[in-house]
Design a protein around this motif. Structure first.
Motif, PDB file in Angstrom:
ATOM      1  N   GLU A  84     -21.994  40.954 -76.459  1.00  0.00           N
ATOM      2  CA  GLU A  84     -23.225  40.280 -76.076  1.00  0.00           C
ATOM      3  C   GLU A  84     -23.221  40.124 -74.564  1.00  0.00           C
ATOM      4  OE1 GLU A  84     -23.271  36.572 -78.119  1.00  0.00           O
ATOM      5  OE2 GLU A  84     -23.526  37.469 -80.112  1.00  0.00           O
ATOM      6  N   VAL A  85     -24.320  40.505 -73.930  1.00  0.00           N
ATOM      7  CA  VAL A  85     -24.453  40.357 -72.483  1.00  0.00           C
ATOM      8  C   VAL A  85     -25.569  39.358 -72.188  1.00  0.00           C
ATOM      9  CG1 VAL A  85     -25.117  41.509 -70.340  1.00  0.00           C
ATOM     10  CG2 VAL A  85     -23.505  42.595 -71.890  1.00  0.00           C
ATOM     11  N   TYR A  86     -25.261  38.450 -71.277  1.00  0.00           N
ATOM     12  CA  TYR A  86     -26.205  37.421 -70.873  1.00  0.00           C
ATOM     13  C   TYR A  86     -26.612  37.693 -69.431  1.00  0.00           C
ATOM     14  CZ  TYR A  86     -24.476  35.205 -75.100  1.00  0.00           C
ATOM     15  OH  TYR A  86     -24.130  34.953 -76.415  1.00  0.00           O
ATOM     16  N   LEU A  87     -27.786  38.286 -69.264  1.00  0.00           N
ATOM     17  CA  LEU A  87     -28.298  38.556 -67.925  1.00  0.00           C
ATOM     18  C   LEU A  87     -28.731  37.246 -67.292  1.00  0.00           C
ATOM     19  CD1 LEU A  87     -30.584  41.637 -68.702  1.00  0.00           C
ATOM     20  CD2 LEU A  87     -28.183  41.665 -67.980  1.00  0.00           C
ATOM     21  N   ASN A 124     -37.731  45.051 -72.847  1.00  0.00           N
ATOM     22  CA  ASN A 124     -37.737  44.114 -73.972  1.00  0.00           C
ATOM     23  C   ASN A 124     -36.392  43.403 -74.143  1.00  0.00           C
ATOM     24  OD1 ASN A 124     -38.930  42.752 -76.151  1.00  0.00           O
ATOM     25  ND2 ASN A 124     -38.170  44.267 -77.623  1.00  0.00           N
ATOM     26  N   VAL A 125     -35.880  42.844 -73.045  1.00  0.00           N
ATOM     27  CA  VAL A 125     -34.656  42.046 -73.118  1.00  0.00           C
ATOM     28  C   VAL A 125     -34.895  40.686 -72.463  1.00  0.00           C
ATOM     29  CG1 VAL A 125     -33.121  44.046 -73.142  1.00  0.00           C
ATOM     30  CG2 VAL A 125     -33.722  42.985 -70.965  1.00  0.00           C
ATOM     31  N   PRO A 126     -34.210  39.651 -72.946  1.00  0.00           N
ATOM     32  CA  PRO A 126     -34.348  38.317 -72.368  1.00  0.00           C
ATOM     33  C   PRO A 126     -33.296  38.072 -71.296  1.00  0.00           C
ATOM     34  CG  PRO A 126     -33.086  38.158 -74.374  1.00  0.00           C
ATOM     35  CD  PRO A 126     -33.384  39.630 -74.177  1.00  0.00           C
ATOM     36  N   ALA A 127     -33.531  37.058 -70.467  1.00  0.00           N
ATOM     37  CA  ALA A 127     -32.575  36.697 -69.420  1.00  0.00           C
ATOM     38  C   ALA A 127     -32.674  35.196 -69.160  1.00  0.00           C
ATOM     39  CB  ALA A 127     -32.858  37.476 -68.139  1.00  0.00           C
ATOM     40  N   THR A 128     -31.723  34.701 -68.411  1.00  0.00           N
ATOM     41  CA  THR A 128     -31.725  33.300 -67.986  1.00  0.00           C
ATOM     42  C   THR A 128     -31.953  33.256 -66.486  1.00  0.00           C
ATOM     43  OG1 THR A 128     -30.163  32.719 -69.748  1.00  0.00           O
ATOM     44  CG2 THR A 128     -30.387  31.162 -67.916  1.00  0.00           C
ATOM     45  N   PHE A 129     -32.941  32.471 -66.065  1.00  0.00           N
ATOM     46  CA  PHE A 129     -33.284  32.340 -64.656  1.00  0.00           C
ATOM     47  C   PHE A 129     -32.859  30.964 -64.155  1.00  0.00           C
ATOM     48  CE2 PHE A 129     -35.888  35.811 -65.998  1.00  0.00           C
ATOM     49  CZ  PHE A 129     -36.106  36.589 -64.865  1.00  0.00           C
ATOM     50  N   VAL A 156     -22.786  23.904 -68.501  1.00  0.00           N
ATOM     51  CA  VAL A 156     -22.580  24.487 -67.173  1.00  0.00           C
ATOM     52  C   VAL A 156     -21.910  25.852 -67.316  1.00  0.00           C
ATOM     53  CG1 VAL A 156     -21.569  24.137 -64.878  1.00  0.00           C
ATOM     54  CG2 VAL A 156     -22.312  22.152 -66.239  1.00  0.00           C
ATOM     55  N   PHE A 157     -22.577  26.876 -66.789  1.00  0.00           N
ATOM     56  CA  PHE A 157     -22.061  28.238 -66.900  1.00  0.00           C
ATOM     57  C   PHE A 157     -21.870  28.868 -65.523  1.00  0.00           C
ATOM     58  CE2 PHE A 157     -24.070  27.759 -71.068  1.00  0.00           C
ATOM     59  CZ  PHE A 157     -23.086  28.272 -71.903  1.00  0.00           C
ATOM     60  N   GLY A 158     -20.753  29.574 -65.377  1.00  0.00           N
ATOM     61  CA  GLY A 158     -20.538  30.431 -64.223  1.00  0.00           C
ATOM     62  C   GLY A 158     -20.899  31.854 -64.606  1.00  0.00           C
ATOM     63  N   TRP A 159     -19.991  32.800 -64.312  1.00  0.00           N
ATOM     64  CA  TRP A 159     -20.260  34.198 -64.635  1.00  0.00           C
ATOM     65  C   TRP A 159     -18.959  34.956 -64.810  1.00  0.00           C
ATOM     66  CZ3 TRP A 159     -21.169  31.707 -60.067  1.00  0.00           C
ATOM     67  CH2 TRP A 159     -20.419  32.112 -58.961  1.00  0.00           C
ATOM     68  N   ASP A 160     -19.024  36.043 -65.570  1.00  0.00           N
ATOM     69  CA  ASP A 160     -17.869  36.918 -65.789  1.00  0.00           C
ATOM     70  C   ASP A 160     -17.897  38.118 -64.859  1.00  0.00           C
ATOM     71  OD1 ASP A 160     -16.733  35.588 -68.213  1.00  0.00           O
ATOM     72  OD2 ASP A 160     -18.672  36.149 -69.065  1.00  0.00           O
ATOM     73  N   VAL A 161     -19.099  38.653 -64.628  1.00  0.00           N
ATOM     74  CA  VAL A 161     -19.288  39.837 -63.800  1.00  0.00           C
ATOM     75  C   VAL A 161     -20.437  39.568 -62.849  1.00  0.00           C
ATOM     76  CG1 VAL A 161     -19.928  42.282 -63.774  1.00  0.00           C
ATOM     77  CG2 VAL A 161     -18.457  41.404 -65.604  1.00  0.00           C
ATOM     78  N   GLU A 162     -20.287  39.995 -61.606  1.00  0.00           N
ATOM     79  CA  GLU A 162     -21.369  39.862 -60.632  1.00  0.00           C
ATOM     80  C   GLU A 162     -21.766  41.248 -60.131  1.00  0.00           C
ATOM     81  OE1 GLU A 162     -22.421  37.688 -56.344  1.00  0.00           O
ATOM     82  OE2 GLU A 162     -20.467  37.372 -57.296  1.00  0.00           O
ATOM     83  N   TRP A 163     -23.071  41.490 -60.067  1.00  0.00           N
ATOM     84  CA  TRP A 163     -23.569  42.700 -59.412  1.00  0.00           C
ATOM     85  C   TRP A 163     -23.573  42.399 -57.920  1.00  0.00           C
ATOM     86  CZ3 TRP A 163     -28.037  46.058 -61.775  1.00  0.00           C
ATOM     87  CH2 TRP A 163     -28.076  47.295 -61.113  1.00  0.00           C
ATOM     88  N   GLU A 164     -22.581  42.934 -57.233  1.00  0.00           N
ATOM     89  CA  GLU A 164     -22.341  42.572 -55.846  1.00  0.00           C
ATOM     90  C   GLU A 164     -23.498  42.991 -54.929  1.00  0.00           C
ATOM     91  OE1 GLU A 164     -19.865  40.797 -54.822  1.00  0.00           O
ATOM     92  OE2 GLU A 164     -18.483  40.862 -56.531  1.00  0.00           O
ATOM     93  N   LEU A 213     -23.505  38.061 -66.863  1.00  0.00           N
ATOM     94  CA  LEU A 213     -23.682  38.903 -65.674  1.00  0.00           C
ATOM     95  C   LEU A 213     -24.552  38.164 -64.657  1.00  0.00           C
ATOM     96  CD1 LEU A 213     -23.548  41.548 -64.050  1.00  0.00           C
ATOM     97  CD2 LEU A 213     -25.399  42.434 -65.496  1.00  0.00           C
ATOM     98  N   LEU A 214     -24.023  37.952 -63.471  1.00  0.00           N
ATOM     99  CA  LEU A 214     -24.740  37.275 -62.384  1.00  0.00           C
ATOM    100  C   LEU A 214     -25.437  38.288 -61.488  1.00  0.00           C
ATOM    101  CD1 LEU A 214     -25.421  34.980 -60.338  1.00  0.00           C
ATOM    102  CD2 LEU A 214     -23.131  35.330 -59.384  1.00  0.00           C
ATOM    103  N   MET A 215     -26.723  38.018 -61.232  1.00  0.00           N
ATOM    104  CA  MET A 215     -27.505  38.792 -60.277  1.00  0.00           C
ATOM    105  C   MET A 215     -28.405  37.840 -59.518  1.00  0.00           C
ATOM    106  SD  MET A 215     -28.505  41.944 -62.859  1.00  0.00           S
ATOM    107  CE  MET A 215     -28.640  40.836 -64.267  1.00  0.00           C
ATOM    108  N   HIS A 216     -29.073  38.346 -58.473  1.00  0.00           N
ATOM    109  CA  HIS A 216     -29.985  37.534 -57.683  1.00  0.00           C
ATOM    110  C   HIS A 216     -31.349  38.219 -57.633  1.00  0.00           C
ATOM    111  CE1 HIS A 216     -26.011  36.150 -56.390  1.00  0.00           C
ATOM    112  NE2 HIS A 216     -26.594  35.007 -56.057  1.00  0.00           N
ATOM    113  N   ASP A 217     -32.398  37.443 -57.877  1.00  0.00           N
ATOM    114  CA  ASP A 217     -33.749  38.002 -57.926  1.00  0.00           C
ATOM    115  C   ASP A 217     -34.063  38.881 -56.724  1.00  0.00           C
ATOM    116  OD1 ASP A 217     -33.559  35.827 -59.711  1.00  0.00           O
ATOM    117  OD2 ASP A 217     -35.709  35.427 -59.607  1.00  0.00           O
ATOM    118  N   ARG A 218     -33.744  38.371 -55.523  1.00  0.00           N
ATOM    119  CA  ARG A 218     -34.204  39.026 -54.296  1.00  0.00           C
ATOM    120  C   ARG A 218     -33.601  40.419 -54.096  1.00  0.00           C
ATOM    121  NH1 ARG A 218     -30.886  34.838 -53.181  1.00  0.00           N
ATOM    122  NH2 ARG A 218     -28.991  35.175 -51.945  1.00  0.00           N
TER     123      ARG A 218
END
Length: 299
Positions: A6-9, A30-35, A180-188, A256-261
């Motif tokens: 399971e991946v949590y964007l 058609n995938v969900p994410a957490t903002f 409270v959640f951190g992240w396992d993988v970050e898109w650098e 998975l951690l990403m940033h909108d910008r």
């Protein structure tokens, strides 16, 4: 070969440049994410274009999940933020980390109430099936304090705390009802805007003195779509590299951690695809490998 993961964007720092583009790709695939939303960015977006801001917030609220990422994001001075709190205006009004998150919670509640009021004024209403879990992510800190079954008060507590100061505040947030959640993988990505903000603060401090607070340190806004900014805060890894990290990680659930910008339009040049196309490619590839996408309220 398919994999059972399971991946949590998760996307940090909205609403800002790139939020609209990310939402478009999520809708297409058609995938969900957490903002994880920041209050001052939401305020800036609302001031710039009220209608567009509320439309984006509605898209997130209806189809994804919202997390609290603080109001001021520690003004990018994390050590001071976690040790002393932060000054938030010219009057030396200071907030603790907990107060900063509570302020953002109040702001989010206000915007969502306006959203509901607008719908009702047009003879409609908002119906959402899963918005009961309060989610938080600390600025600049990979801290986790959550129940094994999110939202289940009777389940075992899981804590992964990177430091004494940040861990203290993560626990306080959990104690008032947040998962409270951190992240396992970050898109650098690069953090050019952050470095420029630090330089601006240094320049203002040199000019005015550190004992003279300046509102420009608290809530300045940047046109991230401007030509001079088009290359700033962009991805430094390919989608293939990120996919590799996700698939190699020996976990069934991966945040998975990403940033909108990082995904805002403007990077299509010299034959290269827009950053949004990289996000689409990652999602479609992981889907093809059997990955299931969920939001963090379902963790």
């Amino acid at each position: 070969m398919t994999v059972k993961k399971e991946v949590y964007l998760t996307f940090d720092d909205g609403i800002q440049a790139g939020t609209e583009e990310v939402l478009s790709i999520l809708k297409q695939t058609n995938v969900p994410a957490t903002f994880y939303l920041i209050g001052k960015h939401l305020f800036n977006a609302y001031e710039k274009d009220r209608h567009k801001c509320m439309w984006l917030l509605n898209e997130i609220y209806q189809n994804h999940s919202i997390g609290n990422h603080s109001y001021y994001h520690g003004n990018d001075e994390y050590r001071k933020y976690y040790e002393e709190g932060i000054c938030v205006d010219d009057t030396w009004k200071c907030l603790t980390v907990l107060q900063d998150f509570e302020k953002n919670e109040d702001e989010l509640r206000w915007y969502l109430q306006e959203l509901r009021d607008n719908f009702r004024a047009n003879g409609n209403d908002i119906h959402v099936t899963r918005k009961t879990v309060k989610l938080a992510r600390l600025p600049g800190s990979n801290s986790w304090v959550y129940s094994k079954k999110t939202g289940d008060a009777g389940s075992d507590l899981v804590s992964k705390l990177p430091g004494k100061q940040t861990g203290r505040w993560a626990t306080k947030l959990f104690d008032i009802g947040y998962q409270v959640f951190g992240w396992d993988v970050e898109w650098e990505m690069n953090f050019d805007f952050y470095n420029e903000a630090l330089q601006l603060k240094e320049d203002l401090y040199c000019r005015n003195g550190k004992d003279n607070p300046d509102s420009r340190l608290m809530n300045f806004d940047i046109d991230m779509y401007a030509n001079e900014n088009v290359l700033k805060d962009r991805l430094t890894e390919t989608w293939e590299q990120v996919a590799g990290k996700v698939l190699k990680l020996q976990k069934d659930k991966i945040v998975l951690l990403m940033h909108d910008r990082a995904f805002r339009r403007g990077m299509a040049f010299a034959g290269k695809a827009e950053e949004t196309e990289k996000l689409r490619a990652l999602i479609l590839y992981l889907k093809g490998r059997g990955i299931i996408f969920k939001t963090l309220d379902q963790y």
